[in-house]
Design a protein around this motif. Structure first.
Motif, PDB file in Angstrom:
ATOM      1  N   ASN A  11      45.036  45.136   8.034  1.00  0.00           N
ATOM      2  CA  ASN A  11      45.789  45.922   7.063  1.00  0.00           C
ATOM      3  C   ASN A  11      46.360  47.158   7.736  1.00  0.00           C
ATOM      4  O   ASN A  11      45.888  47.583   8.796  1.00  0.00           O
ATOM      5  CB  ASN A  11      44.897  46.349   5.903  1.00  0.00           C
ATOM      6  N   ARG A  12      47.344  47.743   7.115  1.00  0.00           N
ATOM      7  CA  ARG A  12      47.880  49.013   7.589  1.00  0.00           C
ATOM      8  C   ARG A  12      46.773  50.061   7.535  1.00  0.00           C
ATOM      9  O   ARG A  12      45.828  49.937   6.772  1.00  0.00           O
ATOM     10  CB  ARG A  12      49.050  49.462   6.699  1.00  0.00           C
ATOM     11  N   TRP A  19      48.667  46.545   0.909  1.00  0.00           N
ATOM     12  CA  TRP A  19      49.723  45.538   1.063  1.00  0.00           C
ATOM     13  C   TRP A  19      49.180  44.306   1.765  1.00  0.00           C
ATOM     14  O   TRP A  19      49.736  43.232   1.649  1.00  0.00           O
ATOM     15  CB  TRP A  19      50.897  46.097   1.852  1.00  0.00           C
ATOM     16  N   SER A  22      50.133  41.050   7.688  1.00  0.00           N
ATOM     17  CA  SER A  22      51.582  40.887   7.741  1.00  0.00           C
ATOM     18  C   SER A  22      52.015  39.931   8.844  1.00  0.00           C
ATOM     19  O   SER A  22      51.265  39.658   9.777  1.00  0.00           O
ATOM     20  CB  SER A  22      52.255  42.244   7.956  1.00  0.00           C
ATOM     21  N   TYR A  41      54.619  41.443   4.207  1.00  0.00           N
ATOM     22  CA  TYR A  41      53.207  41.674   3.917  1.00  0.00           C
ATOM     23  C   TYR A  41      52.660  40.628   2.960  1.00  0.00           C
ATOM     24  O   TYR A  41      53.419  39.990   2.214  1.00  0.00           O
ATOM     25  CB  TYR A  41      53.013  43.077   3.329  1.00  0.00           C
TER      26      TYR A  41
END
Length: 85
Positions: A11-12, A19, A22, A41
């Motif tokens: 994840n970010r 989100w 990705s 995403y």
């Protein structure tokens, strides 16, 4: 032109972490400079960057040279890239 992907299985690390993971799509020239970049995403959010749109509040166009070997990704066709673009 070269077209390839990179799967990002993390994840970010910011307020947009929800989100999810990705898939990144790149268009590079023969000098391995990124000309266009798409990030899709898991939640469906898509961000796109190019020389005409270098950055926004979510990120920006990759700087420097980048090859498929750097990403351990898959080669895709120009047509597949532009279906997403």
């Amino acid at each position: 032109m070269n077209y390839f992907t990179q799967v990002w299985d993390e994840n970010r690390d910011d307020e947009y972490a929800d989100w999810g993971t990705s898939v990144w799509y790149f268009e590079t020239n023969d000098a391995d400079e990124v000309l266009k970049q798409i990030t899709v995403y898991k939640n469906g959010k898509t961000v796109k960057y190019s020389l005409d749109n270098l950055e926004d509040e979510f990120g920006g166009l990759c700087e420097g040279a980048l090859t498929i070997d750097d990403c351990d990704g898959d080669v895709i066709s120009k047509e597949d890239f532009y279906k997403i673009w």
